[in-house]
Design a protein around this motif. Structure first.
Motif, PDB file in Angstrom:
ATOM      1  N   HIS A 165       0.758  -1.263  -0.159  1.00  0.00           N
ATOM      2  CA  HIS A 165       0.010   0.149  -0.062  1.00  0.00           C
ATOM      3  C   HIS A 165       0.795   1.261  -0.109  1.00  0.00           C
ATOM      4  O   HIS A 165       2.113   1.196   0.292  1.00  0.00           O
ATOM      5  CB  HIS A 165      -0.861   0.171   1.293  1.00  0.00           C
ATOM      6  N   TRP A 166       0.293   2.222  -0.533  1.00  0.00           N
ATOM      7  CA  TRP A 166       1.082   3.697  -0.278  1.00  0.00           C
ATOM      8  C   TRP A 166       0.790   4.201   1.197  1.00  0.00           C
ATOM      9  O   TRP A 166      -0.323   4.128   2.037  1.00  0.00           O
ATOM     10  CB  TRP A 166       0.084   4.745  -1.053  1.00  0.00           C
ATOM     11  N   ALA A 167       2.146   4.454   1.638  1.00  0.00           N
ATOM     12  CA  ALA A 167       2.103   4.953   3.091  1.00  0.00           C
ATOM     13  C   ALA A 167       1.420   6.441   2.956  1.00  0.00           C
ATOM     14  O   ALA A 167       1.641   7.398   2.206  1.00  0.00           O
ATOM     15  CB  ALA A 167       3.578   5.229   3.355  1.00  0.00           C
ATOM     16  N   ARG A 168       0.691   6.602   3.876  1.00  0.00           N
ATOM     17  CA  ARG A 168      -0.026   8.172   4.273  1.00  0.00           C
ATOM     18  C   ARG A 168      -0.446   8.257   5.631  1.00  0.00           C
ATOM     19  O   ARG A 168      -0.313   7.216   6.497  1.00  0.00           O
ATOM     20  CB  ARG A 168      -1.159   8.088   3.242  1.00  0.00           C
ATOM     21  N   THR A 169      -0.332   9.288   5.956  1.00  0.00           N
ATOM     22  CA  THR A 169      -0.687   9.808   7.484  1.00  0.00           C
ATOM     23  C   THR A 169      -2.303  10.057   7.742  1.00  0.00           C
ATOM     24  O   THR A 169      -2.786  10.206   8.762  1.00  0.00           O
ATOM     25  CB  THR A 169       0.152  10.984   7.932  1.00  0.00           C
ATOM     26  N   GLY A 210       7.744  -2.451   2.109  1.00  0.00           N
ATOM     27  CA  GLY A 210       6.451  -2.906   1.964  1.00  0.00           C
ATOM     28  C   GLY A 210       5.535  -1.842   1.455  1.00  0.00           C
ATOM     29  O   GLY A 210       4.234  -2.042   1.237  1.00  0.00           O
ATOM     30  N   HIS A 211       6.059  -0.353   1.385  1.00  0.00           N
ATOM     31  CA  HIS A 211       5.250   0.506   0.752  1.00  0.00           C
ATOM     32  C   HIS A 211       5.377   0.883  -0.659  1.00  0.00           C
ATOM     33  O   HIS A 211       6.580   1.063  -1.217  1.00  0.00           O
ATOM     34  CB  HIS A 211       5.401   1.768   1.622  1.00  0.00           C
ATOM     35  N   ASP A 229      -0.070   5.203   8.555  1.00  0.00           N
ATOM     36  CA  ASP A 229       1.422   5.463   8.730  1.00  0.00           C
ATOM     37  C   ASP A 229       1.924   6.642   9.299  1.00  0.00           C
ATOM     38  O   ASP A 229       1.410   7.666   9.406  1.00  0.00           O
ATOM     39  CB  ASP A 229       1.971   4.975   7.279  1.00  0.00           C
ATOM     40  N   SER A 230       3.173   6.369  10.154  1.00  0.00           N
ATOM     41  CA  SER A 230       3.921   7.724  10.459  1.00  0.00           C
ATOM     42  C   SER A 230       4.464   8.544   9.414  1.00  0.00           C
ATOM     43  O   SER A 230       4.902   9.694   9.568  1.00  0.00           O
ATOM     44  CB  SER A 230       4.881   7.322  11.324  1.00  0.00           C
ATOM     45  N   THR A 231       4.436   8.024   8.275  1.00  0.00           N
ATOM     46  CA  THR A 231       5.112   8.721   7.070  1.00  0.00           C
ATOM     47  C   THR A 231       4.280   8.498   5.770  1.00  0.00           C
ATOM     48  O   THR A 231       3.289   7.894   6.032  1.00  0.00           O
ATOM     49  CB  THR A 231       6.723   8.113   6.733  1.00  0.00           C
TER      50      THR A 231
END
Length: 268
Positions: free
Chosen positions: A46-50, A127-128, A212-214
């Motif tokens: 998955h795409w990391a996002r906050t 994994g991102h 995610d944190s980033t």
């Protein structure tokens, strides 16, 4: 006269019947399908996002005949509660389809008689997903068999969906009324399988439940030392280890899925 022993035996039988009924219900629940169960995530990538929903840019590197199909796919996928897309000016050549960090570049070109209608690729680190591309092969879409609105929309919708982390719902050729199956739309009058269905949206909600944190949206791209050996995961999915924890996955929509294929010829 009914004695206490009889009453005890009767009570025990009643409890046993209740336990069997509860067990039967539990087993039935396991046998029934549930929309909340993840079934077609592409490895959990998955795409990391906050925060949700997040917006992903789809770079339009397409010739005029393809643009309406990308616009429709973007509108369809933006119905998701966790993910929105926007069509942005492309940052690549139409055929080469070079990557741009933090977004997906969508391209078309005459890529040759190489066996595929469409290809989606994602680049991963930890994994991102941090970038992706979609290629649409005009060599086949210029043929009468594939040159119709339903077939074009089906493939655009599916390849874009792969870049979010979605796998196929089905590869047998039957129609599940979703673009994320392998159903072939050979007539412009056939609008089945040209859009996502509710199960696709449910799956995206599962994939993007945790934050995610980033973020990898518009992030700078990590690099590996170079190309690695392409490995078959299955006939429509290939992986290349680029080193330094960077991997590239390639999802292939084959023209003839009934035969075994070698690694797809994509080009860089």
């Amino acid at each position: 006269m009914i004695g206490p022993g009889y009453r005890e035996r009767t009570a025990r039988k009643g409890e046993a019947v209740k336990r069997l009924a509860v067990l039967a219900c539990a087993l039935l629940g396991l046998a029934l399908p549930s929309a909340a169960v993840a079934t077609h995530s592409w490895g959990g990538y998955h795409w990391a996002r906050t925060a949700n929903p997040f917006t992903l840019k789809l770079g339009d590197n397409l010739s005029s005949g393809w643009k309406p199909y990308l616009a429709t796919a973007s509108t369809d996928w933006s119905q998701s509660a966790v993910l929105k897309t926007t069509v942005a000016p492309g940052q690549s050549s139409k055929k080469r389809c070079s990557t741009t960090s933090g977004r997906v570049e969508v391209c078309n070109g005459s890529y040759g008689n190489n066996g595929w209608l469409g290809i989606a690729q994602i680049w991963l680190s930890g994994g991102h997903i941090y970038q992706g591309t979609v290629r649409l092969n005009d060599t086949y879409f210029n043929l009468a068999q594939y040159n119709n609105s339903s077939e074009r929309e089906h493939v655009v919708c599916q390849e874009v969906g792969h870049t979010f982390g979605l796998d196929h719902q089905d590869t047998s050729g039957i129609s599940l009324n979703t673009c994320m199956d392998y159903y072939s739309n050979t007539s412009s009058a056939d609008t089945k399988s040209t859009h996502p269905n509710q199960h696709d949206y449910d799956e995206l909600a599962i994939i993007y439940t945790h934050l995610d944190s980033t973020t990898t949206i518009l992030a700078s791209a990590p690099t590996g030392p170079g190309k690695g050996q392409t490995q078959r995961v299955r006939d429509d999915l290939w992986m290349e280890d680029l080193g330094n924890g960077v991997k590239r996955f390639t999802f292939v929509y084959w023209v003839n899925r009934g035969v075994s294929h070698s690694a797809p010829a994509v080009g860089d």
